[in-house]
Structures are given as C-alpha cells and as structure tokens.
Design a protein around this motif. Structure first.
Motif, short mmCIF file in Angstrom:
data_model
loop_
_atom_site.label_atom_id
_atom_site.label_comp_id
_atom_site.label_asym_id
_atom_site.label_seq_id
_atom_site.Cartn_x
_atom_site.Cartn_y
_atom_site.Cartn_z
N CYS A 115 4.83 2.70 -5.90
CA CYS A 115 3.41 2.40 -5.67
C CYS A 115 3.30 1.11 -4.85
N ALA A 116 2.46 1.13 -3.81
CA ALA A 116 2.37 -0.06 -2.93
C ALA A 116 1.01 -0.13 -2.28
N GLY A 117 0.66 -1.33 -1.85
CA GLY A 117 -0.61 -1.48 -1.16
C GLY A 117 -0.75 -2.83 -0.51
N GLU A 155 -5.27 2.26 -9.07
CA GLU A 155 -5.79 3.17 -8.05
C GLU A 155 -4.82 4.32 -7.75
N GLU A 156 -3.54 3.98 -7.61
CA GLU A 156 -2.57 5.00 -7.16
C GLU A 156 -1.89 5.71 -8.33
N LEU A 157 -1.50 4.95 -9.38
CA LEU A 157 -0.76 5.56 -10.49
C LEU A 157 -1.69 5.98 -11.63
N GLY A 182 -8.64 8.91 2.69
CA GLY A 182 -7.60 9.82 3.15
C GLY A 182 -6.32 9.77 2.35
N GLU A 183 -6.34 9.08 1.21
CA GLU A 183 -5.13 9.02 0.39
C GLU A 183 -5.05 10.27 -0.49
N ASP A 184 -3.85 10.82 -0.61
CA ASP A 184 -3.61 12.03 -1.40
C ASP A 184 -2.24 11.83 -2.04
MG LIG Z 1 -0.51 2.59 -1.05
#
Ligand SMILES: [Mg+2]
Ligand SMILES: Nc1nc2c(ncn2[C@@H]2O[C@H](COP(=O)(O)OP(=O)(O)O[C@H]3O[C@H](CO)[C@@H](O)[C@H](O)[C@@H]3O)[C@@H](O)[C@H]2O)c(=O)[nH]1
Length: 194
Positions: free
Chosen positions: A88-90, A107-109, A156-158
């Motif tokens: 996971c990164a941002g 947000e991601e995990l 647009g994140e999936d």
């Molecule tokens: Mg990311």
C-alpha cells in the motif's frame, strides 16, 4: 582530484518546464565541475513527483501480510500485463509521513494499522525523480478492518487487497511476480526481523 564539496561544483544555469500537467517535468541545465576540475555543461530532466509513503502490515498471530494489486500503466505498457503486486502506498499531502500512511492504509486497504515502524526513507529512482518514499512496517489483525478499502474510485483507483501468508508473499520475489522495489525492500526487511 578536487576536494571541493559537491554544492560548490554545481551551478544551476536554467530550468525549463517541459510539461506541467499532473506533476512538473523540468529540464535543468547545470555547469558541473568534475572531480578532476574540468567543467562541463549538462542537461538533466527531473520529474518532480512529491514524496510518498508505503507500508507492509503484518499479523504475527496468523503470519499474514496485506498487499495490493492494481494497474500501473508504465509497467503495463512495457508488457508486464498482470496487475502489479505492491505494498500500500500513496503521496504525502499536507501531513507528516505517519499521518499519510495511516490515511492511505484506510483508503486502500481498509485497515487501521498499529505499531508503525519507519524502515527507511529511500530514493526509489534518483536519476529522474527527487521523490523519497517513506517505507513502514506495521501490525494489524482482522478486527482492524474499518473500511472497504480499494482506493478512491472517483480518481480511477481500482485496488484489489490481497492477504497472503508471509512465506507465500516472500516467495513471489524469487518467482519474479513481485518486482516493485519498495515492496521487495519491505518484505526482505520483515524476513530479516522474524
Ligand atoms: Mg496508492
Ligand atoms: N490525472 C492524473 N491522475 C494521476 C496521475 N498519476 C496518478 N494519478 C492519480 O493520483 C492518485 C495517486 O494515488 P496515491 O495512492 O496517492 O499514489 P500512488 O499512485 O499509489 O503512488 C504511490 O506509489 C508509487 C509507486 O511506488 C510511487 O511512485 C508514488 O510516489 C506513490 O508512493 C491516484 O488517484 C491516481 O489515479 C496522472 O498522471 N494524471
């Protein structure tokens, strides 16, 4: 050989913006004094991505880690057409790196992480990017799932969240399935600390 510090051997001559859409791409011209004292004029293109953060969460009771998979267009266009395996990164926004990775993990995990541990803040590709990636490990357990994860679909994140046994994840470095630098670094760090 010169013993002048590098900062006294580099003079910025000009900076030209080549593109300024998502993040700036700037062509810099410098006068560089080599270690042998000779001077030369160089151009270098710098893609000014902001600093970023990444995390590998580990559940020691179950021996599992959380990874994500998603499309990374530069990799896809090179012919690696499977969704990329990553930690996971941002991007770090107006916040410190720990706040950023805590936000990205939700947000991601979809997980609230604990025991954040900074492994390193590395330059992933210093020839072209000043971007520094703050790489963390953390702990989690199933009850820490607080959100659906998957990233911001409006942007647009999936993102597919995948929980794997640590040994299974680690083995995917040797098979060539995991090729992302920050992810390899974090898996190897965890391996050394188990
Ligand atoms: Mg990311
Ligand atoms: N419009 C537009 N949007 C973009 C572009 N590039 C990225 N985005 C959007 O910008 C957001 C960035 O999401 P983050 O989670 O903050 O960053 P990341 O893409 O995961 O990148 C992280 O990992 C990379 C790989 O290790 C790092 O290179 C990067 O700096 C960061 O750490 C996503 O919504 C993505 O769709 C672009 O060129 N144009």
């Amino acid at each position: 050989m010169s013993d002048k510090p590098l900062k006294d051997r580099v003079t910025l001559v000009s900076s030209d913006m080549l593109a300024d859409d998502w993040v700036p791409l700037v062509k810099h011209t410098i006068d560089y004094e080599r270690r042998d004292g000779r001077r030369e004029r160089l151009t270098r293109e710098v893609y000014n991505r902001p600093d970023a953060c990444a995390v590998l969460p580990y559940d020691s009771a179950r021996g599992t880690v959380l990874l994500i998979r998603q499309l990374r267009l530069p990799v896809f266009l090179k012919g690696d057409e499977e969704p990329m395996w990553e930690a996971c990164a941002g991007v770090i926004e107006n916040e410190d790196p720990e706040q950023a990775i805590t936000r990205e993990a939700i947000e991601e995990l979809g997980y609230q992480l604990h025991d954040l541990h900074l492994v390193t803040a590395m330059y992933a590709s210093p020839a072209s990017f000043g971007e520094r990636v703050w790489c963390y490990t953390a702990t989690y357990e199933p009850s820490d799932k607080v959100a659906s994860g998957g990233g911001a679909s409006g942007e647009g994140e999936d993102i597919e969240v995948v929980e794997l046994a640590f040994d299974n994840a680690y083995a995917r470095i040797a098979t060539g399935e995991i090729t992302d630098a920050k992810t390899i670094l974090l898996l190897q760090h965890l391996k050394l600390s188990l």
